[in-house]
Design a protein around this motif. Structure first.
Motif, PDB file in Angstrom:
ATOM      1  N   SER A 281       0.837  -1.194   0.000  1.00 33.83           N
ATOM      2  CA  SER A 281       0.000   0.000   0.000  1.00 33.83           C
ATOM      3  C   SER A 281       0.881   1.256   0.000  1.00 33.83           C
ATOM      4  CB  SER A 281      -0.938  -0.009   1.202  1.00 33.83           C
ATOM      5  OG  SER A 281      -0.230  -0.169   2.416  1.00 33.83           O
ATOM      6  N   THR A 282       0.254   2.368  -0.352  1.00 33.83           N
ATOM      7  CA  THR A 282       1.003   3.606  -0.549  1.00 33.83           C
ATOM      8  C   THR A 282       1.732   4.077   0.711  1.00 33.83           C
ATOM      9  OG1 THR A 282      -1.056   4.829  -0.147  1.00 33.83           O
ATOM     10  CG2 THR A 282      -0.444   4.383  -2.442  1.00 33.83           C
TER      11      THR A 282
ATOM     12  N   MET B 212      -4.670   2.136   0.007  1.00 37.31           N
ATOM     13  CA  MET B 212      -5.134   1.785   1.346  1.00 37.31           C
ATOM     14  C   MET B 212      -6.661   1.666   1.303  1.00 37.31           C
ATOM     15  SD  MET B 212      -2.613   4.072   3.784  1.00 37.31           S
ATOM     16  CE  MET B 212      -2.901   5.620   2.916  1.00 37.31           C
TER      17      MET B 212
ATOM     18  N   SER C 125     -11.016  -0.728  -0.976  1.00 42.89           N
ATOM     19  CA  SER C 125     -10.010   0.296  -1.242  1.00 42.89           C
ATOM     20  C   SER C 125     -10.660   1.678  -1.191  1.00 42.89           C
ATOM     21  CB  SER C 125      -9.369   0.061  -2.613  1.00 42.89           C
ATOM     22  OG  SER C 125     -10.345   0.120  -3.651  1.00 42.89           O
TER      23      SER C 125
ATOM     24  N   HIS D  99      -4.614   0.178   6.756  1.00 37.91           N
ATOM     25  CA  HIS D  99      -3.296   0.656   6.338  1.00 37.91           C
ATOM     26  C   HIS D  99      -2.304  -0.506   6.300  1.00 37.91           C
ATOM     27  CE1 HIS D  99      -4.547   4.709   8.397  1.00 37.91           C
ATOM     28  NE2 HIS D  99      -5.039   4.608   7.182  1.00 37.91           N
TER      29      HIS D  99
END
Length: 237
Positions: free
Chosen positions: A29-30, A38, A60, A209
């Motif tokens: 994830s980012t 996320m 998402s 997250h």
């Protein structure tokens, strides 16, 4: 004189064709430096938190749209959660940690995501979903809950379990004991019939997250036409 009667039966069954398995790789994830979005979650309560048949729904979130890139839905708590530790003291301060085992459920991936392989989308049947849930208490009141998740699944049309999922940080934001589900969080679901039951709850919701999503050795199941035939001959003099 010989009479010959031949009966030929043939059934052609077409197996659905799949373009290509999702691309093998590890997608983060980012917040971990990757390109996977996320997300957000809700969990319906039947009738309270951490009880059998609570049903999870995770999607998402790109800041405006839920579920555009991925969606895991309908794993439900199959048996009573197991209390692993309890540090709540006589003043009601501390934490409780539970191991929660889910059953069933489906994963959906947008085919244009970072795992793109050729299909418009991918679905997978969840075979394992386990959460470690830690509840924090102050004066005997729960004031924060975090989760970690681990899961495995098998993509429909492809070989056995080749997907693994780890979510290291899922943080509760609120629950229906004190407020309404916000419009930009996933709806509550019911494990019976895997159905969307809207916003009423009861249930909780939060943010997802620190995702690590792995696809490894995923291959297309052989797809070809299968035929069945039988020939009977009767000879009579």
């Amino acid at each position: 004189m010989k009479a010959v009667i031949v009966v030929l039966l043939s059934v052609m069954i077409a197996v659905p064709a799949f373009a290509q398995a999702p691309a093998n790789g590890t997608y983060k994830s980012t917040d971990l430096g990757g390109v996977m979005l996320m997300g957000r979650y809700s969990e319906s309560w039947f009738p309270t938190n951490l009880s059998v048949n609570n049903t999870l729904n995770e999607q998402s979130w790109d800041g405006s749209t839920l579920g555009g890139q991925w969606h895991w839905y309908c794993p439900w708590i199959a048996s009573a959660p197991v209390l692993l530790s309890n540090t709540v003291n006589g003043s009601g301060n501390g934490s409780k940690t539970w191991r929660v085992t889910y059953t069933g459920g489906t994963c959906w991936l947008d085919g244009s995501g970072p795992w793109a392989g050729g299909d418009a989308f991918y679905t997978a049947s969840i075979s394992v979903w386990v959460a470690i849930v830690t509840e924090h208490y102050t004066n005997f009141v729960e004031d924060g809950t975090v989760r970690t998740h681990s899961a495995q699944a098998m993509f429909d049309g492809y070989n056995e379990d080749c997907m693994a999922l780890t979510i290291s940080n899922t943080a509760k934001v609120g629950d229906t004991d004190s407020e309404l589900l916000p419009a930009d969080y996933p709806h509550f679901w019911n494990w019976i019939g895997c159905s969307d039951i809207g916003t009423a709850g009861p249930g909780e919701w939060g943010d997802v997250h620190s995702i690590t999503f792995t696809i490894q050795s995923c291959e297309t199941v052989a797809t070809q036409q299968k035929s069945w035939g039988a020939v009977k001959s009767l000879y009579r003099k």
